[in-house]
Scaffold this active site. Structure first.
Site, PDB file in Angstrom:
ATOM      1  N   ASP A  29      57.981  61.945  19.716  1.00  0.00           N
ATOM      2  CA  ASP A  29      59.271  61.318  20.379  1.00  0.00           C
ATOM      3  C   ASP A  29      58.278  59.534  20.529  1.00  0.00           C
ATOM      4  OD1 ASP A  29      60.771  59.074  20.447  1.00  0.00           O
ATOM      5  OD2 ASP A  29      62.309  60.642  20.350  1.00  0.00           O
ATOM      6  N   HIS A  30      58.307  59.110  19.200  1.00  0.00           N
ATOM      7  CA  HIS A  30      57.209  58.266  19.151  1.00  0.00           C
ATOM      8  C   HIS A  30      57.561  56.535  20.225  1.00  0.00           C
ATOM      9  CE1 HIS A  30      59.603  55.322  16.712  1.00  0.00           C
ATOM     10  NE2 HIS A  30      58.983  54.380  16.737  1.00  0.00           N
TER      11      HIS A  30
ATOM     12  N   HIS B 173      65.494  59.010  20.302  1.00  0.00           N
ATOM     13  CA  HIS B 173      64.752  57.735  20.938  1.00  0.00           C
ATOM     14  C   HIS B 173      65.599  56.878  21.925  1.00  0.00           C
ATOM     15  CE1 HIS B 173      62.227  57.955  17.430  1.00  0.00           C
ATOM     16  NE2 HIS B 173      62.872  56.924  16.355  1.00  0.00           N
TER      17      HIS B 173
HETATM   18  C1  BG6 Z   1      62.228  55.932  13.522  1.00  0.00           C
HETATM   19  C2  BG6 Z   1      63.927  55.976  12.232  1.00  0.00           C
HETATM   20  O1  BG6 Z   1      62.617  56.693  14.228  1.00  0.00           O
HETATM   21  O2  BG6 Z   1      62.336  54.255  14.810  1.00  0.00           O
HETATM   22  C3  BG6 Z   1      63.694  54.630  12.200  1.00  0.00           C
HETATM   23  O3  BG6 Z   1      64.276  56.645  11.887  1.00  0.00           O
HETATM   24  C4  BG6 Z   1      63.065  53.487  12.858  1.00  0.00           C
HETATM   25  O4  BG6 Z   1      65.022  54.198  11.233  1.00  0.00           O
HETATM   26  C5  BG6 Z   1      62.777  53.456  13.827  1.00  0.00           C
HETATM   27  O5  BG6 Z   1      63.519  52.039  12.285  1.00  0.00           O
HETATM   28  C6  BG6 Z   1      62.713  52.246  14.734  1.00  0.00           C
HETATM   29  O6  BG6 Z   1      61.069  52.868  15.481  1.00  0.00           O
HETATM   30  P1  BG6 Z   1      59.982  51.224  15.514  1.00  0.00           P
HETATM   31  O7  BG6 Z   1      58.696  51.405  16.627  1.00  0.00           O
HETATM   32  O8  BG6 Z   1      59.657  49.758  15.042  1.00  0.00           O
HETATM   33  O9  BG6 Z   1      60.552  50.695  17.184  1.00  0.00           O
END
Ligand code: BG6
Length: 482
Positions: A176-177, A239
């Site tokens: 989960d980044h 997230h």
């Molecule tokens: C991803 C989603 O996991 O996270 C996207 O699938 C979203 O829809 C993105 O845009 C948002 O990540 P970050 O790091 O740009 O906030």
């Protein structure tokens, strides 16, 4: 002083190596770690995908990805060339036999092996089987999987079972980044590295918490995936849930994978079901010369939400009575992610009504301008008597840390290196993912059963008006999206 934690020599195989995620995130992240000196000289990165191409072509693809996603001044030609020497390519057929003996010949058994499954989840089982059949993966190999991890409890459970048939939980890294974002880790440092906050971190002292992840992008080229997901599955189940857990969890006894994940799991299991009246769903209209949501997904009747705001309550001793408001959406006013912890007002004002009211607020900003701000009350300067004002006690990383702030690795850099180091703390455990779906499923079912339509909202707005009402009703308001 920035430090690079050494990692051991590795072979990293990226299945789906020619895909979008590899191009945008994984490969640029690896290049940055290489540049930072964290990638041992003997390490290799092996792209694996269905396309028939050779190492030369794949290196050109990687070079282009670096050119596209890393500013030119951070990617000198010589460095890119050196990095590309570590890269090779094997064409494999996940469902057949082609390419597997080649791959087996390339992956060394005496170094750390990691397999990044950057492919559709339907292929996880096949890849896992082939890796074992061909003796490529062993009991210490690591596999990395991305979201979407299922689309409901049943499918997530099935995926977990598929992976468990071949790998032990300690080998599985579910990314989960958001957990790799620097400020998210800082949230833990602030909570558990200070004595100031933890005694106040409960319903007695915290009025409410807001978590906002606002984006300006629309669904862009991802309509086919997104329309089957919507904001609830795409952002909340993973997230936002992870952010909520890190704020709400009990202090783990150690910063160790299972100690942290046990505490997060308890939070998810303590979430109250959410009634439809506590949820506002939205869908963006056309605006600023950009198409509407339904045009982007090519389903004129789509009822999928690109915005969601909701009130979440946690049924445990610490949090009963402190609502958590979550809000996320696409095509909003600006790109901004932050967590806001609003403390209660002091129980009694010794200065009287006319001095003004105040409540401490802790703002944890994930992006842009990562930083943490605590708003405290002081006397308004000057001769005007005792009047109170709020001022920020600011910890923007850039100011506090100087040039070191530029060394903050991107989430993927951090997480991929954690895989190599064998550290699962910032990865989701199978039971956590399932618990999150178990909470999400009935919420989605409630609106799908009724055929609810999301409310239209303007591109560049803060979402549907009703989202404001969600807080007004409770005598609160959202912090501005800016
Ligand atoms: C991803 C989603 O996991 O996270 C996207 O699938 C979203 O829809 C993105 O845009 C948002 O990540 P970050 O790091 O740009 O906030």
């Amino acid at each position: 002083v920035s430090r690079v934690i050494p990692v051991e020599t590795f072979d990293l195989v990226i299945f789906g190596g020619t895909g979008d995620l590899a191009r945008r995130k994984i490969l640029p992240a690896l290049f940055r770690r290489f540049q930072a000196g964290q990638m041992p000289e003997e390490s290799r990165i092996i792209g694996a995908a269905r396309s028939e191409m050779g190492t030369k072509e794949f290196r050109a693809f990687v070079g282009e990805a670096i050119g596209e996603f890393i500013p030119a001044e951070e990617a000198p030609a010589k460095a890119v060339e050196n990095f590309l020497r570590h890269i090779s390519y094997v064409a494999v057929d996940a469902r057949g036999t082609d390419g597997w003996s080649d791959l087996s010949a390339q992956v060394r058994q005496d170094v750390i092996q990691a397999f990044y499954f950057s492919v559709a989840p339907a292929l996880f089982g096949d890849l896992a089987e082939r890796l074992h059949e061909h003796g490529i993966a062993g009991p210490e190999s690591r596999i990395v999987v991305e979201k979407p991890f299922g689309r409901d409890l049943e499918s997530a459970h099935a995926l977990n079972a598929t992976l468990a048939a071949h790998f032990d939980e300690h080998q599985i890294y579910r990314i989960d980044h958001y957990l790799g974002k620097e400020t998210v880790q800082n949230l833990m440092a602030v909570r558990f590295g200070n004595i100031l906050f933890e005694p106040l971190w409960n319903a007695q002292y915290v009025d409410h918490v807001q978590i906002t992840v606002a984006e300006t992008v629309g669904v862009e080229g991802r309509g086919a995936y997104y329309d089957l997901s919507g904001a609830m599955r795409d952002m909340v189940q993973n997230h936002m849930m992870q952010l909520l857990c890190l704020i709400a969890m009990e202090p783990p006894s150690q910063f160790e994978p299972d100690a942290v994940r046990d505490e997060k799991l308890k939070v998810i299991r303590a979430l109250d079901p959410v009634a439809p009246a506590e949820i506002v769903r939205g869908q963006y209209k056309a605006g600023n010369g950009r198409p509407s949501y339904v045009e982007g997904v090519e389903n004129p009747d789509s009822r999928t939400e690109s915005f969601i705001a909701m009130r979440v309550d946690i049924a445990n001793w610490r949090w009963k009575g402190t609502p958590f408001y979550l809000r996320t959406g696409k095509r909003l006013k600006s790109r901004m992610s932050e967590i806001v912890v609003t403390f209660r007002e002091p129980p009694h004002s010794i200065f009287g009504e006319e001095a003004g009211k105040s409540a401490n607020v802790l703002v944890i900003r994930l992006q842009p301008d990562e930083g943490i701000t605590l708003r405290v009350t002081i006397k308004e300067p000057g001769p005007g008597g005792m009047r109170l004002v709020d001022v920020p006690l600011d910890m923007t990383f850039a100011e506090a840390l100087g040039p070191d702030a530029d060394d903050i690795p991107d989430a993927y850099e951090r997480l991929i290196m954690d895989v190599i180091r064998g550290n699962q703390t910032l990865f989701m455990r199978g039971d956590e993912v399932e618990a999150a779906w178990a909470w999400t499923d009935p919420i989605i079912a409630a609106w799908s059963d009724k055929g609810d339509r999301p409310l239209p909202y303007e591109t560049g707005s803060t979402g549907p008006e009703d989202a404001l009402m969600l807080l007004h009703r409770d005598g609160r308001r959202w912090r501005e999206i800016e």
